[in-house]
Design a protein around this motif. Sequence first.
Motif, short mmCIF file in Angstrom:
data_model
loop_
_atom_site.label_atom_id
_atom_site.label_comp_id
_atom_site.label_asym_id
_atom_site.label_seq_id
_atom_site.Cartn_x
_atom_site.Cartn_y
_atom_site.Cartn_z
N GLY A 88 -13.87 122.46 -9.57
CA GLY A 88 -14.24 121.16 -10.10
C GLY A 88 -15.40 121.25 -11.07
N VAL A 89 -15.80 120.10 -11.57
CA VAL A 89 -16.84 119.99 -12.58
C VAL A 89 -17.99 119.15 -12.06
N VAL A 90 -19.21 119.64 -12.27
CA VAL A 90 -20.42 118.86 -11.99
C VAL A 90 -21.29 118.95 -13.24
N THR A 91 -21.39 117.87 -13.97
CA THR A 91 -22.06 117.86 -15.26
C THR A 91 -23.09 116.74 -15.34
N ASN A 92 -24.07 116.89 -16.21
CA ASN A 92 -25.01 115.80 -16.46
C ASN A 92 -24.50 114.87 -17.56
N VAL A 94 -17.56 115.32 -11.29
CA VAL A 94 -18.76 114.51 -11.04
C VAL A 94 -19.60 114.50 -12.31
N SER A 95 -19.90 113.30 -12.79
CA SER A 95 -20.66 113.14 -14.02
C SER A 95 -22.14 112.92 -13.74
N GLY A 96 -22.91 112.87 -14.81
CA GLY A 96 -24.35 112.72 -14.65
C GLY A 96 -24.77 111.39 -14.06
N ASP A 97 -23.91 110.38 -14.19
CA ASP A 97 -24.23 109.07 -13.63
C ASP A 97 -23.32 108.69 -12.46
N THR A 98 -22.66 109.68 -11.88
CA THR A 98 -21.84 109.42 -10.69
C THR A 98 -22.71 109.12 -9.48
N THR A 99 -23.83 109.82 -9.38
CA THR A 99 -24.79 109.62 -8.30
C THR A 99 -26.10 109.09 -8.90
N PRO A 155 -25.52 115.55 -7.18
CA PRO A 155 -24.18 115.66 -7.77
C PRO A 155 -23.32 116.75 -7.13
N LEU A 156 -23.94 117.88 -6.83
CA LEU A 156 -23.19 118.95 -6.16
C LEU A 156 -22.80 118.55 -4.75
N GLU A 157 -23.69 117.90 -4.06
CA GLU A 157 -23.39 117.44 -2.71
C GLU A 157 -22.26 116.43 -2.71
N GLU A 158 -22.23 115.56 -3.73
CA GLU A 158 -21.15 114.59 -3.84
C GLU A 158 -19.82 115.28 -4.11
N ALA A 159 -19.82 116.29 -4.96
CA ALA A 159 -18.59 117.03 -5.24
C ALA A 159 -18.07 117.71 -3.98
N MET A 160 -18.95 118.33 -3.22
CA MET A 160 -18.52 118.99 -1.98
C MET A 160 -18.02 117.98 -0.97
N ARG A 161 -18.67 116.82 -0.91
CA ARG A 161 -18.22 115.78 0.02
C ARG A 161 -16.81 115.33 -0.32
N ARG A 162 -16.54 115.14 -1.60
CA ARG A 162 -15.21 114.69 -2.01
C ARG A 162 -14.13 115.72 -1.72
N ILE A 163 -14.46 116.97 -1.88
CA ILE A 163 -13.49 118.04 -1.64
C ILE A 163 -13.36 118.34 -0.16
N GLY A 164 -14.46 118.15 0.57
CA GLY A 164 -14.47 118.46 1.99
C GLY A 164 -14.78 119.91 2.27
N VAL A 165 -15.78 120.45 1.57
CA VAL A 165 -16.14 121.86 1.72
C VAL A 165 -17.63 121.97 2.04
N GLU A 166 -17.98 122.95 2.85
CA GLU A 166 -19.38 123.17 3.20
C GLU A 166 -20.05 124.05 2.15
N PRO A 167 -21.37 123.92 1.99
CA PRO A 167 -22.08 124.70 0.98
C PRO A 167 -21.84 126.21 1.07
N ARG A 168 -21.72 126.74 2.28
CA ARG A 168 -21.56 128.19 2.43
C ARG A 168 -20.23 128.68 1.87
N MET A 209 -28.89 126.27 -11.86
CA MET A 209 -29.24 127.19 -10.78
C MET A 209 -30.17 126.51 -9.77
N LEU A 210 -31.09 125.70 -10.27
CA LEU A 210 -32.00 124.97 -9.38
C LEU A 210 -31.23 123.97 -8.52
N ALA A 211 -30.27 123.29 -9.12
CA ALA A 211 -29.44 122.34 -8.38
C ALA A 211 -28.62 123.06 -7.32
N GLY A 212 -28.04 124.19 -7.70
CA GLY A 212 -27.25 124.97 -6.75
C GLY A 212 -28.08 125.47 -5.59
N ARG A 213 -29.27 125.96 -5.90
CA ARG A 213 -30.15 126.45 -4.85
C ARG A 213 -30.53 125.31 -3.89
#
Length: 221
Positions: free
Chosen positions: A109-113, A136-141, A150-163, A175-179
């Motif tokens: 998927g895509v997570v963009t600003n 997920v767009s920059g104004d989705t959350t 935004p990354l957390e929202e994408a994972m929630r929609r897909i149903g996947v855990e961060p690991r 990278m900061l967002a991912g971390r």
Amino acid sequence: MFRDIRCVLFDLDGTLIDSAPDLALAADEMRVRRGLPSLPVERYRSSAGSGARGMLGVAFGVTPDDPGFEALKDEFLGNYERRMTRLTAPFAEVDHLLSTLHRRGLNWGVVTNKSQRFTVPLTASITLFASASVIVSGDTTPHAKPHPAPLEEAMRRIGVEPRHCLYVGDDERDMLAGRAARVGTVAARYGYLGPGADAARWPADAAIDAPLQLLNLLDLA
């Protein structure tokens, strides 16, 4: 190498698509309209990941704090909206990369600003995005990257855990967002990076110099 990854999320501009030509020309049209000489697209390229702020900075040397910036921004965004699908295209290898992920059963998927105003019609115009599990767009959350929302929202929609998730981007804020979202991070060094950027100093778990190198990190090559 990453293990047990079930989902790969990507930044958009500079990671999956080369939108620099349309972004650059949207700003350069403004220069020409004001009687200034045109600048080559390559002058704008490294700043393309910063959107209006980056393009107007190159075109006019202005910052968001300068008087008149908002008016210039509105004009730029109107220009870009009218031309954003003319020259924009996926980077070489991206189609192969995404089709491989999809074929091997990984969600992507895509997570963009980039705001939905642009993300929705732009991705709809490029066939390969039809297999995306989430965009997920920059104004989705309420928050944009480098916030993890935004990354957390994408994972929630897909149903996947961060690991089980990986995020690929061409900017330090990716990278900061991912971390912050506790996912694996991969720096796309073939992207825009930004003026003076040193990707080696970013908090990334790995780096790639071409899209298909990601398959090696996932043991899918």
